[in-house]
Design a protein around this motif. Structure first.
Motif, PDB file in Angstrom:
ATOM      1  N   VAL A 171      44.528  41.186  32.747  1.00 34.37           N
ATOM      2  CA  VAL A 171      43.169  41.564  33.322  1.00 34.37           C
ATOM      3  C   VAL A 171      42.359  41.252  31.957  1.00 34.37           C
ATOM      4  CG1 VAL A 171      41.354  43.137  34.454  1.00 34.37           C
ATOM      5  CG2 VAL A 171      44.180  43.029  34.915  1.00 34.37           C
ATOM      6  N   GLU A 172      42.280  41.878  31.165  1.00 32.43           N
ATOM      7  CA  GLU A 172      40.740  41.932  30.112  1.00 32.43           C
ATOM      8  C   GLU A 172      41.150  40.689  29.209  1.00 32.43           C
ATOM      9  OE1 GLU A 172      38.778  43.758  30.322  1.00 32.43           O
ATOM     10  OE2 GLU A 172      39.574  45.094  31.915  1.00 32.43           O
ATOM     11  N   THR A 173      42.204  40.152  29.249  1.00 30.14           N
ATOM     12  CA  THR A 173      42.671  38.904  28.420  1.00 30.14           C
ATOM     13  C   THR A 173      41.572  37.737  29.278  1.00 30.14           C
ATOM     14  OG1 THR A 173      43.904  39.880  26.734  1.00 30.14           O
ATOM     15  CG2 THR A 173      43.765  37.531  27.155  1.00 30.14           C
ATOM     16  N   TYR A 174      42.416  38.490  30.765  1.00 33.05           N
ATOM     17  CA  TYR A 174      42.449  36.220  31.684  1.00 33.05           C
ATOM     18  C   TYR A 174      40.676  36.850  31.660  1.00 33.05           C
ATOM     19  CZ  TYR A 174      41.162  33.134  35.349  1.00 33.05           C
ATOM     20  OH  TYR A 174      40.530  32.828  36.532  1.00 33.05           O
ATOM     21  N   GLY A 175      40.119  37.758  31.372  1.00 29.84           N
ATOM     22  CA  GLY A 175      38.474  38.351  31.980  1.00 29.84           C
ATOM     23  C   GLY A 175      37.556  37.265  30.783  1.00 29.84           C
ATOM     24  N   GLY A 206      34.921  38.018  38.995  1.00 29.31           N
ATOM     25  CA  GLY A 206      35.839  39.212  39.309  1.00 29.31           C
ATOM     26  C   GLY A 206      36.610  40.038  38.421  1.00 29.31           C
ATOM     27  N   SER A 207      37.420  39.887  37.578  1.00 30.30           N
ATOM     28  CA  SER A 207      37.939  40.026  36.710  1.00 30.30           C
ATOM     29  C   SER A 207      37.478  41.160  36.285  1.00 30.30           C
ATOM     30  CB  SER A 207      38.890  39.471  35.459  1.00 30.30           C
ATOM     31  OG  SER A 207      39.144  40.319  34.522  1.00 30.30           O
ATOM     32  N   LEU A 208      35.733  41.300  35.327  1.00 30.09           N
ATOM     33  CA  LEU A 208      35.049  42.287  35.255  1.00 30.09           C
ATOM     34  C   LEU A 208      35.150  43.343  35.651  1.00 30.09           C
ATOM     35  CD1 LEU A 208      33.205  40.459  32.721  1.00 30.09           C
ATOM     36  CD2 LEU A 208      34.965  41.239  31.901  1.00 30.09           C
ATOM     37  N   ALA A 209      35.398  42.762  36.696  1.00 29.36           N
ATOM     38  CA  ALA A 209      34.529  43.789  38.307  1.00 29.36           C
ATOM     39  C   ALA A 209      35.733  45.250  38.225  1.00 29.36           C
ATOM     40  CB  ALA A 209      34.069  43.330  39.560  1.00 29.36           C
ATOM     41  N   VAL A 210      36.825  43.919  38.709  1.00 31.57           N
ATOM     42  CA  VAL A 210      38.205  44.874  38.466  1.00 31.57           C
ATOM     43  C   VAL A 210      38.438  45.610  37.618  1.00 31.57           C
ATOM     44  CG1 VAL A 210      41.086  44.448  38.542  1.00 31.57           C
ATOM     45  CG2 VAL A 210      39.127  43.012  40.414  1.00 31.57           C
ATOM     46  N   GLY A 211      38.109  46.018  36.345  1.00 29.83           N
ATOM     47  CA  GLY A 211      38.914  46.003  35.215  1.00 29.83           C
ATOM     48  C   GLY A 211      37.676  46.965  34.794  1.00 29.83           C
ATOM     49  N   ALA A 212      36.278  47.123  35.460  1.00 30.88           N
ATOM     50  CA  ALA A 212      35.501  48.754  35.906  1.00 30.88           C
ATOM     51  C   ALA A 212      35.608  49.174  36.916  1.00 30.88           C
ATOM     52  CB  ALA A 212      34.130  48.088  35.622  1.00 30.88           C
ATOM     53  N   LEU A 213      37.012  48.904  37.640  1.00 31.53           N
ATOM     54  CA  LEU A 213      37.674  49.509  39.032  1.00 31.53           C
ATOM     55  C   LEU A 213      38.339  50.042  38.237  1.00 31.53           C
ATOM     56  CD1 LEU A 213      36.648  47.066  42.796  1.00 31.53           C
ATOM     57  CD2 LEU A 213      34.673  49.525  41.477  1.00 31.53           C
ATOM     58  N   GLY A 214      39.318  49.398  38.084  1.00 25.05           N
ATOM     59  CA  GLY A 214      40.233  50.184  37.157  1.00 25.05           C
ATOM     60  C   GLY A 214      40.089  51.661  36.426  1.00 25.05           C
ATOM     61  N   GLN A 215      38.959  51.510  35.340  1.00 22.41           N
ATOM     62  CA  GLN A 215      38.973  52.557  34.740  1.00 22.41           C
ATOM     63  C   GLN A 215      37.862  53.869  35.437  1.00 22.41           C
ATOM     64  OE1 GLN A 215      39.182  52.475  30.919  1.00 22.41           O
ATOM     65  NE2 GLN A 215      40.476  50.256  31.332  1.00 22.41           N
ATOM     66  N   VAL A 216      37.259  53.162  35.968  1.00 23.87           N
ATOM     67  CA  VAL A 216      36.386  54.404  37.223  1.00 23.87           C
ATOM     68  C   VAL A 216      37.759  54.823  37.797  1.00 23.87           C
ATOM     69  CG1 VAL A 216      35.248  54.722  39.312  1.00 23.87           C
ATOM     70  CG2 VAL A 216      34.398  53.176  37.254  1.00 23.87           C
ATOM     71  N   ALA A 217      38.598  54.148  38.386  1.00 24.78           N
ATOM     72  CA  ALA A 217      39.780  55.451  39.075  1.00 24.78           C
ATOM     73  C   ALA A 217      40.527  56.619  38.308  1.00 24.78           C
ATOM     74  CB  ALA A 217      40.648  54.027  39.933  1.00 24.78           C
ATOM     75  N   TYR A 218      40.554  55.998  37.307  1.00 22.51           N
ATOM     76  CA  TYR A 218      41.727  56.482  35.966  1.00 22.51           C
ATOM     77  C   TYR A 218      40.746  57.668  36.238  1.00 22.51           C
ATOM     78  CZ  TYR A 218      43.355  57.704  31.680  1.00 22.51           C
ATOM     79  OH  TYR A 218      44.006  59.322  31.220  1.00 22.51           O
ATOM     80  N   HIS A 219      39.659  57.511  35.389  1.00 23.34           N
ATOM     81  CA  HIS A 219      39.150  58.665  35.355  1.00 23.34           C
ATOM     82  C   HIS A 219      38.676  59.737  35.791  1.00 23.34           C
ATOM     83  CE1 HIS A 219      38.261  58.072  31.065  1.00 23.34           C
ATOM     84  NE2 HIS A 219      38.322  56.015  31.313  1.00 23.34           N
ATOM     85  N   VAL A 256      50.415  39.437  39.245  1.00 27.03           N
ATOM     86  CA  VAL A 256      50.759  38.779  39.888  1.00 27.03           C
ATOM     87  C   VAL A 256      49.209  37.984  39.727  1.00 27.03           C
ATOM     88  CG1 VAL A 256      51.492  36.970  42.236  1.00 27.03           C
ATOM     89  CG2 VAL A 256      52.682  40.066  41.054  1.00 27.03           C
ATOM     90  N   ALA A 257      48.329  38.162  40.313  1.00 23.36           N
ATOM     91  CA  ALA A 257      46.764  37.645  40.608  1.00 23.36           C
ATOM     92  C   ALA A 257      46.257  36.882  39.539  1.00 23.36           C
ATOM     93  CB  ALA A 257      45.972  39.288  41.057  1.00 23.36           C
ATOM     94  N   VAL A 258      47.030  37.528  38.482  1.00 23.97           N
ATOM     95  CA  VAL A 258      46.041  37.068  36.892  1.00 23.97           C
ATOM     96  C   VAL A 258      46.909  35.793  36.168  1.00 23.97           C
ATOM     97  CG1 VAL A 258      46.179  37.551  34.457  1.00 23.97           C
ATOM     98  CG2 VAL A 258      45.424  39.213  36.019  1.00 23.97           C
ATOM     99  N   LEU A 259      49.189  36.011  36.639  1.00 24.27           N
ATOM    100  CA  LEU A 259      49.104  34.810  36.815  1.00 24.27           C
ATOM    101  C   LEU A 259      48.620  33.733  37.470  1.00 24.27           C
ATOM    102  CD1 LEU A 259      51.944  33.566  35.529  1.00 24.27           C
ATOM    103  CD2 LEU A 259      52.652  34.461  37.531  1.00 24.27           C
ATOM    104  N   GLY A 260      48.667  33.978  38.580  1.00 24.64           N
ATOM    105  CA  GLY A 260      47.852  32.610  39.344  1.00 24.64           C
ATOM    106  C   GLY A 260      46.951  32.017  39.220  1.00 24.64           C
ATOM    107  N   MET A 261      45.482  33.511  38.734  1.00 26.86           N
ATOM    108  CA  MET A 261      43.944  32.762  38.155  1.00 26.86           C
ATOM    109  C   MET A 261      44.801  31.965  36.777  1.00 26.86           C
ATOM    110  SD  MET A 261      41.615  35.307  39.345  1.00 26.86           S
ATOM    111  CE  MET A 261      42.382  37.038  38.783  1.00 26.86           C
ATOM    112  N   GLY A 262      45.117  32.599  36.090  1.00 31.68           N
ATOM    113  CA  GLY A 262      45.625  32.241  34.338  1.00 31.68           C
ATOM    114  C   GLY A 262      45.759  30.804  33.918  1.00 31.68           C
TER     115      GLY A 262
END
Length: 280
Positions: free
Chosen positions: A197-201, A227-240, A263-269
Motif C-alpha cells: 500500500v505505502e510503496t504504491y502510494g 486513494g492509497s494515502l487515504a486507505v493507509g490513513a484509515l488502516g492506521q486509524v482502524a488498528y489504533h 490484490v488491489a495494489v497489484l492491479g493498480m500498479g
C-alpha cells in the motif's frame, strides 16, 4: 504551369539570385524567415531553402558584430555613422563619386587611430550588440532532499507497526511459502500490507508530480495516489481504535477490506505501469 519565381522566370534560380529578395523579406519580418516560408515564398526546394537560410544567418551574425564594433567606435569618438554590411534592394543609391564634393582625408593630426582588441570587441558585442536579448537568469539551486529521510524514519516505524498489527487482527500471520522445498523458511504475511500500500502510494505520487508522463497516466496516478494515502490513513486509524478497545479479532468488514488490499495494489500498479509507457 509552374509558378514564376520572384524574378519573373519559371526556371530554378541560384541562391545568389534569391539572396537580395530574401534580405528584403528578413527586413520586413524583422526576423529570420523559416525554411517553410522561404520555400513557399520563392518556390524552391528544401535543400536550397536550407542553404539560403544559412546564408541569411551568417549575414545576420556579421551584421550584429559590425553593429557592436560601430557602437564601440562611436563611444571612442572615432565614428559617427552606422555601418551597413548587407544593404537591401530598396536602399537608395549613394551619391555619384564623380559629382561628390572633395572631402579631405583624415590625417594623423585630425583623427587619432583606435586600436581595438578582440576581447574588447567581444565584450561590447555581448552587452550592447543585442539590446533585445534578455539577460540569462542566475541558475537556481535545487532544494535539498535529505530532510525527507528524517521525516520518513518515524513515519516508517509507525506505519509498519500499524499495518503489521492490523494484519495480525485480520488473519495475516506466519506462513511457510516454500513447503517441501524449504520447510524451515517462514514469513509474516502481514508485511505485505505496508510494503504494497505505502510503496504504491509513494510511486503514484511521484508519477503524478513528475509531469513527465502522458495525461491519462498522470490522472490515474493522481487519484490512485490520493486513494492509497487515504486507505493507509484509515488502516492506521482502524488498528489504533481496535487496539485501544482491546479487540483481538477485527470485524468481518475490516477483514474483508484488508484482505483485498494486496490484490488491489497489484492491479493498480500494473495499470499505472502500462499507462506510463503508453504515448497514444
Amino acid at each position: 504551369m509552374t509558378a514564376p519565381t520572384i524574378n519573373g522566370t519559371r526556371y530554378p534560380q541560384p541562391v545568389d539570385a534569391l539572396l537580395p529578395a530574401a534580405r528584403n523579406l528578413t527586413k520586413s519580418l524583422d526576423d529570420l524567415p523559416s525554411r517553410n516560408r522561404l520555400m513557399r515564398e520563392f518556390h524552391i526546394g528544401a535543400p536550397k531553402a536550407d542553404e539560403l537560410l544559412s546564408r541569411l544567418r551568417d549575414e545576420r551574425a556579421e551584421q550584429d558584430r559590425a553593429d557592436a564594433l560601430h557602437l564601440y567606435m562611436v563611444k571612442r569618438g572615432s565614428l559617427a555613422e552606422p555601418v551597413e554590411l548587407f544593404p537591401t534592394d530598396d536602399d537608395e543609391p549613394g551619391p555619384d563619386p564623380a559629382t561628390a564634393p572633395d572631402v579631405p582625408e583624415a590625417t594623423a593630426d585630425t583623427a587619432e587611430p583606435v586600436e581595438i582588441t578582440p576581447a574588447e570587441a567581444d565584450a561590447e558585442a555581448s552587452t550592447v550588440g543585442h539590446p533585445g536579448t534578455p539577460t540569462p537568469a542566475a541558475p537556481v539551486r535545487a532544494a535539498v532532499a535529505w530532510p525527507v529521510v528524517l521525516l520518513a524514519l518515524p513515519a516508517f516505524v509507525a506505519i509498519w507497526s500499524g499495518w503489521v498489527g492490523l494484519g495480525g487482527l485480520t488473519g495475516f500471520g506466519i506462513v511457510h511459502p516454500l513447503p517441501g522445498i524449504w520447510d524451515s523458511f517462514s514469513i509474516n504475511s502481514a508485511i505485505t500490507l505496508p510494503i504494497g500500500v505505502e510503496t504504491y502510494g509513494a510511486y503514484a505520487l511521484y508519477v503524478w508530480l513528475s509531469g513527465r508522463v502522458p495525461g491519462p497516466a498522470r490522472r490515474f496516478a493522481k487519484w490512485s495516489a490520493l486513494g492509497s494515502l487515504a486507505v493507509g490513513a484509515l488502516g492506521q486509524v482502524a488498528y489504533h481504535l481496535l487496539e485501544a478497545a482491546g479487540v483481538t479479532s477485527a470485524p468481518w468488514w475490516i477483514t474483508t477490506a484488508v484482505a483485498c488490499l494486496p490484490v488491489a495494489v497489484l492491479g493498480m500498479g500494473a495499470a499505472l505501469a502500462h499507462l506510463v509507457r503508453t504515448h497514444d
